[in-house]
Scaffold this motif. Structure first.
Motif, PDB file in Angstrom:
ATOM      1  N   UNK A  26       0.003  -5.928  -0.407  1.00 42.34           N
ATOM      2  CA  UNK A  26       1.251  -5.559   0.255  1.00 42.34           C
ATOM      3  C   UNK A  26       1.181  -5.826   1.753  1.00 42.34           C
ATOM      4  N   UNK A  27       2.322  -6.162   2.320  1.00 40.62           N
ATOM      5  CA  UNK A  27       2.413  -6.299   3.774  1.00 40.62           C
ATOM      6  C   UNK A  27       2.096  -4.977   4.454  1.00 40.62           C
ATOM      7  N   UNK A  28       2.255  -3.906   3.706  1.00 42.94           N
ATOM      8  CA  UNK A  28       2.107  -2.571   4.278  1.00 42.94           C
ATOM      9  C   UNK A  28       0.739  -1.971   4.011  1.00 42.94           C
ATOM     10  N   UNK A  29      -0.185  -2.799   3.511  1.00 41.99           N
ATOM     11  CA  UNK A  29      -1.541  -2.330   3.208  1.00 41.99           C
ATOM     12  C   UNK A  29      -2.204  -1.722   4.435  1.00 41.99           C
ATOM     13  N   UNK A  30      -2.839  -0.577   4.220  1.00 40.16           N
ATOM     14  CA  UNK A  30      -3.577   0.092   5.288  1.00 40.16           C
ATOM     15  C   UNK A  30      -5.008   0.301   4.803  1.00 40.16           C
TER      16      UNK A  30
END
Length: 154
Positions: free
Chosen positions: A83-87
């Motif tokens: 995901x682009x939002x991976x943390x």
DNA sequence: GCCAACGTTGGC
DNA sequence: GCCAACGTTGGC
């Protein structure tokens, strides 16, 4: 009941994308800023109203009215390495990030551009209009909310 | 695409 | 805990 403004880049997710969802409802994921997260986590409640704001586009401005239909819960996109939002610091026990569910009540009869918002003295206190404003979720006062609704309806 | 403003990171 | 370096946002 509180009022909010929530930004999205229309190239990533526009008001029409939300309108196309079943029941015009979707989750608002990908918030990766602590201040914005804390607003969602601590202050945003079911029944709150929020403006849908288009940012980073030809005509930035307010385009729709949403209602919060689910309070903050874990944003699991932080766990998804694709995901682009991976943390990378997110864990299943604590993803660190939250999202809410919103339903589009309606699009505004006419969008209110950033330029127009800036031209109204009654709105100069909005965080959106402060220089360098980068918050993607911010509170709107009842006064400002009503003023903008009135603008869009005339 | 530029760049000002701001947030975050990490070495010390 | 400071602060320089870096990354991101977002209007233009």
């Amino acid at each position: 009941m509180k009022h909010w403004l929530m930004k999205s880049e229309p190239s990533a997710y526009s008001v029409d994308d939300l309108a196309a969802q079943p029941n015009k409802t979707d989750h608002w994921d990908g918030i990766r800023n602590y201040q914005a997260r804390n607003f969602m986590r601590d202050d945003m409640k079911i029944g709150d109203l929020a403006f849908f704001y288009h940012s980073s586009c030809a005509e930035p401005g307010i385009v729709g009215i949403m209602e919060v239909v689910r309070a903050a819960y874990s944003d699991d996109s932080a766990l998804d390495s694709k995901s682009d939002y991976f943390d990378p610091k997110a864990t299943a026990e604590n993803t660190r990030w939250v999202m809410v569910d919103v339903r589009l009540k309606r699009k505004l009869k006419r969008p209110i551009s950033l330029q127009e918002l800036k031209s109204h003295k009654a709105l100069t206190g909005m965080p959106l209009l402060q220089r360098g404003a980068r918050l993607s979720i911010m509170p709107v006062t009842k006064k400002q909310w009503d003023y903008i609704i009135k603008l869009s309806d005339r």
